[in-house]
Design a protein around this motif. Structure first.
Motif, PDB file in Angstrom:
ATOM      1  N   ASP A  58       5.232   1.251   6.657  1.00  0.00           N
ATOM      2  CA  ASP A  58       4.902   1.209   5.238  1.00  0.00           C
ATOM      3  C   ASP A  58       5.757   2.240   4.494  1.00  0.00           C
ATOM      4  O   ASP A  58       6.652   2.863   5.079  1.00  0.00           O
ATOM      5  CB  ASP A  58       3.403   1.414   5.010  1.00  0.00           C
ATOM      6  CG  ASP A  58       2.892   2.793   5.400  1.00  0.00           C
ATOM      7  OD1 ASP A  58       3.709   3.709   5.662  1.00  0.00           O
ATOM      8  OD2 ASP A  58       1.658   2.967   5.423  1.00  0.00           O
ATOM      9  N   ASP A  59       5.494   2.439   3.227  1.00  0.00           N
ATOM     10  CA  ASP A  59       6.301   3.355   2.408  1.00  0.00           C
ATOM     11  C   ASP A  59       6.241   4.805   2.877  1.00  0.00           C
ATOM     12  O   ASP A  59       7.130   5.590   2.612  1.00  0.00           O
ATOM     13  CB  ASP A  59       5.872   3.283   0.942  1.00  0.00           C
ATOM     14  CG  ASP A  59       6.178   1.931   0.320  1.00  0.00           C
ATOM     15  OD1 ASP A  59       7.054   1.213   0.855  1.00  0.00           O
ATOM     16  OD2 ASP A  59       5.538   1.592  -0.694  1.00  0.00           O
ATOM     17  N   GLU A  60       5.159   5.168   3.571  1.00  0.00           N
ATOM     18  CA  GLU A  60       4.997   6.536   4.070  1.00  0.00           C
ATOM     19  C   GLU A  60       5.450   6.685   5.527  1.00  0.00           C
ATOM     20  O   GLU A  60       5.116   7.651   6.191  1.00  0.00           O
ATOM     21  CB  GLU A  60       3.532   6.984   3.936  1.00  0.00           C
ATOM     22  CG  GLU A  60       3.097   7.241   2.504  1.00  0.00           C
ATOM     23  CD  GLU A  60       2.712   5.948   1.793  1.00  0.00           C
ATOM     24  OE1 GLU A  60       2.242   4.998   2.467  1.00  0.00           O
ATOM     25  OE2 GLU A  60       2.908   5.871   0.571  1.00  0.00           O
ATOM     26  N   GLN A  61       6.170   5.682   6.044  1.00  0.00           N
ATOM     27  CA  GLN A  61       6.691   5.687   7.419  1.00  0.00           C
ATOM     28  C   GLN A  61       5.586   5.633   8.468  1.00  0.00           C
ATOM     29  O   GLN A  61       5.702   6.205   9.546  1.00  0.00           O
ATOM     30  CB  GLN A  61       7.602   6.896   7.662  1.00  0.00           C
ATOM     31  CG  GLN A  61       8.782   6.972   6.691  1.00  0.00           C
ATOM     32  CD  GLN A  61       9.639   5.701   6.736  1.00  0.00           C
ATOM     33  OE1 GLN A  61      10.150   5.346   7.779  1.00  0.00           O
ATOM     34  NE2 GLN A  61       9.773   5.007   5.617  1.00  0.00           N
ATOM     35  N   ARG A  62       4.497   4.951   8.147  1.00  0.00           N
ATOM     36  CA  ARG A  62       3.390   4.759   9.087  1.00  0.00           C
ATOM     37  C   ARG A  62       3.347   3.298   9.517  1.00  0.00           C
ATOM     38  O   ARG A  62       3.723   2.397   8.779  1.00  0.00           O
ATOM     39  CB  ARG A  62       2.070   5.152   8.432  1.00  0.00           C
ATOM     40  CG  ARG A  62       2.006   6.624   8.103  1.00  0.00           C
ATOM     41  CD  ARG A  62       0.630   6.976   7.568  1.00  0.00           C
ATOM     42  NE  ARG A  62       0.610   8.356   7.169  1.00  0.00           N
ATOM     43  CZ  ARG A  62       0.573   8.772   5.902  1.00  0.00           C
ATOM     44  NH1 ARG A  62       0.534   7.907   4.911  1.00  0.00           N
ATOM     45  NH2 ARG A  62       0.545  10.054   5.630  1.00  0.00           N
ATOM     46  N   ILE A  63       2.870   3.079  10.722  1.00  0.00           N
ATOM     47  CA  ILE A  63       2.721   1.726  11.265  1.00  0.00           C
ATOM     48  C   ILE A  63       1.397   1.145  10.790  1.00  0.00           C
ATOM     49  O   ILE A  63       0.361   1.795  10.871  1.00  0.00           O
ATOM     50  CB  ILE A  63       2.745   1.753  12.808  1.00  0.00           C
ATOM     51  CG1 ILE A  63       4.087   2.275  13.307  1.00  0.00           C
ATOM     52  CG2 ILE A  63       2.449   0.365  13.378  1.00  0.00           C
ATOM     53  CD1 ILE A  63       4.122   2.555  14.793  1.00  0.00           C
ATOM     54  N   ARG A  64       1.434  -0.093  10.308  1.00  0.00           N
ATOM     55  CA  ARG A  64       0.208  -0.823   9.957  1.00  0.00           C
ATOM     56  C   ARG A  64      -0.003  -1.864  11.045  1.00  0.00           C
ATOM     57  O   ARG A  64       0.739  -2.833  11.133  1.00  0.00           O
ATOM     58  CB  ARG A  64       0.331  -1.452   8.587  1.00  0.00           C
ATOM     59  CG  ARG A  64       0.382  -0.396   7.477  1.00  0.00           C
ATOM     60  CD  ARG A  64       0.545  -1.025   6.131  1.00  0.00           C
ATOM     61  NE  ARG A  64      -0.591  -1.842   5.759  1.00  0.00           N
ATOM     62  CZ  ARG A  64      -1.467  -1.530   4.808  1.00  0.00           C
ATOM     63  NH1 ARG A  64      -1.327  -0.415   4.138  1.00  0.00           N
ATOM     64  NH2 ARG A  64      -2.465  -2.343   4.532  1.00  0.00           N
TER      65      ARG A  64
END
Length: 81
Positions: A58-64
């Motif tokens: 995502d935009d915050e470099q986290r995996i969804r």
């Protein structure tokens, strides 16, 4: 499955079913109309990429990761890779 409070999940380690540590649970998303849980939002370890799961960051470099990949919740959240 027994009840687990969301407050107890935040910051819990996420592990693949193969034993690889993937990162830490940041949050969980849900559909506000149905109340259905949608995704785990995972802050990945440095050596893990979203591409390892066929997912995007995502935009915050986290995996969804879709919640349907969750296999168990105990000391770790175990997910299907």
């Amino acid at each position: 499955m027994s009840e687990i409070l969301a407050d107890n999940l935040s910051g819990k380690a996420v592990m693949g079913a193969d034993g690889a540590e993937l990162g830490m649970l940041y949050n969980i998303t849900m559909d506000v109309k149905s109340g259905e849980l949608q995704d785990l939002v995972i802050t990945p370890n440095d050596d893990i990429t979203a591409a390892d799961f066929g997912l995007e960051l995502d935009d915050e470099q986290r995996i969804r990761m879709p919640v349907n990949r969750v296999q168990a919740v105990k000391d770790y959240i175990v997910v299907q890779r």
